[in-house]
Design a protein around this motif. Structure first.
Motif: not given
Length: 418
Positions: A71-93
């Protein structure tokens, strides 16, 4: 990434400074600044050629690459993608990395400012990240009633004074801590009241409430909770009087506004030696409002309340049934007249209408109860102690003469928090 860029700029600066020093200190071995810049440009080109896509594909094929890194690598590639941001935030929680989750939700609030959900999640996680907190308070009180037994107005033969003297102690507990994905609140109270005149009138009460604290929109918190209560009388025999169990729903406003809280509760009240006419399902609704009065720092507090006491059919040992509904209103106003000293009036009223008061009979009952008082609060008059002094006059007007009474009460309490 910002961190790499900063380190890279520092490296450029240090390298240039080193090259300059070599030029000054050792002319015979001087390094051409053009060669330094050429080398740095090569490093910059290598850095910019990092292929995030290939790293993502490698992570897919590598059994040792966990979902969090993917998920982190996907977010690095698309940092403005809301769905990826949400996945990363939920995973961090899920992994307990609340600071990372908060930072991600802050980025999402910047990318999607119209969505209130991200700000609510930030408040929720900030609340969860707070350490466990336990508050304990102890209250020592003394009270004098002019008409402790609440004798009827017509009762002139009281065999002397009906005044009563009581001493009481109260211990309260308020604990908030994180359990799993939620923060829970536990509140408890122990109350003991000793009647100097009549041990049978003593009261010993223990109560407990437990439930999660849930964040809602616009800074409201909801607390569903289970409640338990046990009441005993007579300090010598410690007779069980009643117990109750039920549920409540509390809504509290942590922001500005006149409505501070609302409560709804439903519980079953079971008397130890009574069943018909006394045991009951009790439904209550209440609210607390705070309004400005005269000056912004002066407040009037209003407490409306409604109760339905659904007692079982039949009459109790006294022949009557406690089936009634009640509407009430409490008012308090306090004003600071000196440093750490407040004083103000209090008023409360309730109307209670009994339904089927005398099963099989013709007796009816309804009561109007008025209570007018004056209270004063002194902070640190005794070091680290809050002192409360109260006077009240109670008047109960009933259509039954034997239930009509009046009573004066003076009390003083000392509160210590830990």
């Amino acid at each position: 990434m910002p961190e790499i860029s900063i380190l890279f700029r520092k490296l450029v600066f240090l390298t240039i400074m080193f090259a300059t020093a070599v030029n000054f200190q050792s002319p015979s071995n001087a390094v051409d600044i053009k060669d330094v810049k050429k080398s740095l440009n090569q490093q910059r080109t290598q850095q910019s050629n990092i292929d995030i896509s290939s790293m993502i594909q490698t992570c897919k094929q590598d059994s040792g690459c966990n979902n969090s890194r993917f998920i982190f690598l996907q977010l690095l590639k698309n940092p403005k993608d809301l769905n990826l941001n949400l996945l990363y935030a939920k995973d961090a929680e899920r992994r307990g990395k609340l600071d990372r989750a908060i930072a991600t939700y802050q980025r999402m609030a910047f990318l999607d400012p119209a969505n209130r959900r991200w700000k609510d999640n930030i408040e929720k996680l900030r609340d969860l990240s707070k350490p466990a907190k336990t508050n304990i308070a102890a209250v020592l009180g003394f009270r004098v009633d002019s008409n402790g037994p609440l004798d009827a107005d017509r009762d002139a033969d009281r065999n002397g004074s009906s005044a009563e003297h009581n001493g009481s102690i109260v211990l309260t507990l308020d604990d908030k801590r994180k359990l799993g994905d939620f923060k829970y609140q536990t509140t408890g109270q122990f109350y003991a009241d000793k009647n100097h005149n009549d041990p049978v009138s003593d009261l010993i009460l223990g109560s407990l409430q437990f439930g999660p604290l849930l964040n809602m929109e616009k800074n409201w918190k909801m607390r569903p909770a289970l409640s338990f209560e046990r009441l005993a009388t007579d300090r010598k025999k410690r007779n069980s009087f009643s117990y109750s169990r039920g549920a409540l729903l509390n809504f509290a406003n942590s922001n500005e506004g006149p409505l501070r809280s609302t409560d709804v509760s439903l519980y079953y009240l079971d008397f130890w030696d009574e069943t018909p006419g006394k045991d009951a399902w009790v439904l209550t609704t209440s609210a607390e409002l705070e309004l400005e009065a005269f000056k912004p720092e002066n407040k009037i507090r209003l407490s409306p309340r409604m109760v339905f006491n659904g007692a079982r059919g039949g009459g109790g040992s006294d022949g009557f049934r406690d089936l009634y509904y009640e509407v009430s209103l409490g008012m308090e106003y306090s004003r600071e007249i000196a440093g750490n000293f407040e004083i103000g009036p209090t008023f409360s009223y309730y109307y209670r209408d009994y339904i089927d008061y005398e099963p099989g009979g013709s007796t009816t009952r309804n009561d109007h109860n008025f209570n007018l008082g004056l209270q004063a609060t002194a902070i640190n008059m005794i070091p680290n102690i809050i002192t409360l002094i109260n006077y009240s006059f109670e008047r109960n007007k009933s259509n039954l003469v034997e239930e009509t009474y009046r009573n004066h009460t003076i009390s003083i309490s000392f509160v210590k928090t830990f």
